[in-house]
Design a protein around this motif. Sequence first.
Motif, PDB file in Angstrom:
ATOM      1  N   THR A  33       0.813  -1.225   0.000  1.00  0.00           N
ATOM      2  CA  THR A  33       0.000   0.000   0.000  1.00  0.00           C
ATOM      3  C   THR A  33       0.843   1.269   0.000  1.00  0.00           C
ATOM      4  O   THR A  33       0.321   2.357  -0.197  1.00  0.00           O
ATOM      5  N   GLN A  56      -2.349  -0.970   5.657  1.00  0.00           N
ATOM      6  CA  GLN A  56      -3.361  -0.293   6.486  1.00  0.00           C
ATOM      7  C   GLN A  56      -4.277   0.604   5.661  1.00  0.00           C
ATOM      8  O   GLN A  56      -5.463   0.701   5.924  1.00  0.00           O
ATOM      9  N   THR A 210      11.557   6.995   0.345  1.00  0.00           N
ATOM     10  CA  THR A 210      10.222   6.747   0.913  1.00  0.00           C
ATOM     11  C   THR A 210      10.194   7.424   2.278  1.00  0.00           C
ATOM     12  O   THR A 210      11.184   8.025   2.706  1.00  0.00           O
TER      13      THR A 210
END
Length: 296
Positions: A33, A56, A210
Amino acid sequence: MKRVELDKSWNMSLPALDSLRLTGLNVAVIGGTGGIGRALSHQLAAKGANVLVVGQTFRDQQLPRIGFLKADLSSMRDAKRIGRELPAGNLDIVVFTTGIMAGPLREVTSEGIERDLAVSYLSRLVILNEIAPRLGKDRAKADLRPRVFVMGFPGTDQRANVDDLNSERSYKRFVAHSNTVAGNEVLVLEAARRFPDVDAFGLNPGFVKTNIRANLLGSRKLFAVVEWLTSFMMIEPDVYAERLVPLLVSHDLDARSGTMFNNKAEAILPSSSSKEPIYAAALMEASDGLLRRALG
Ligand SMILES: NC(=O)c1ccc[n+]([C@@H]2O[C@H](COP(=O)([O-])OP(=O)(O)OC[C@H]3O[C@@H](n4cnc5c(N)ncnc54)[C@H](OP(=O)(O)O)[C@@H]3O)[C@@H](O)[C@H]2O)c1
């Protein structure tokens, strides 16, 4: 930290990304995700694969061929549920990219596990134990043996504190994170041994842009400064994903279970400690003990 060394004994020739048609390939990306896992899911789906992401927050509702299972993988009970709910029998490839980094203060889950250890390592062990016996078994026609890829930081000679894996006696964020790095590396070698019908591989992405380091430094400002200073040695998640997809499906990996790869998809040597049988067995025993305690 030692640099990862290349395994020069093996000349791989990966298929070109443009040549790949992955229609009919079923892949689960645990941690698909966000970050690297999300970029990988996009690339795989764009090539025609059916991708199931676990995380999540689902951010790709508009994209075709990407499905979602919601989970909080800081919970070992939820990890076990995910292991049961994954359509393991029809999966060709499973990639574990779930991860966080330990922060300045020890955080502990409701099941009594240090949070980084739970999310970045133990949830993978739980899911793998659950799915490995069924993995790929219901496929009518299979081009590859079922494969599992475990993303971490293998080949960097990080060693777990086996006597205090859960950082209960003392807590240092880098030691806690090393426990997850070492755990994941041993998990690859252990999976290759525990599950003879599944091939397992380790992935070291190097440094990828990230948000994973945001928690490590404890301050958003400091994180932004450090990321800016180190940006010259980082690659974008999409760039890494483009290198990774040909590796995931390459027949060069056949009969190479237990191999680790760097962010150029080249084979690297594992950390020497992860091959020490007594240490590896103690690490797995400590991991299994924490899971027994968490799962009751
Ligand atoms: N980026 C790097 O430079 C780097 C370097 C070395 C190793 N790695 C490794 O590469 C892997 C991927 O890292 P990344 O940089 O892509 O991290 P990231 O951008 O932070 O993404 C982490 C993924 O883990 C999921 N996740 C986090 N906590 C979760 C929870 N409690 N339950 C379920 N899912 C959870 C996130 O899902 P949600 O967004 O839905 O919460 C997201 O999909 C990790 O194993 C990391 O250790 C990364």
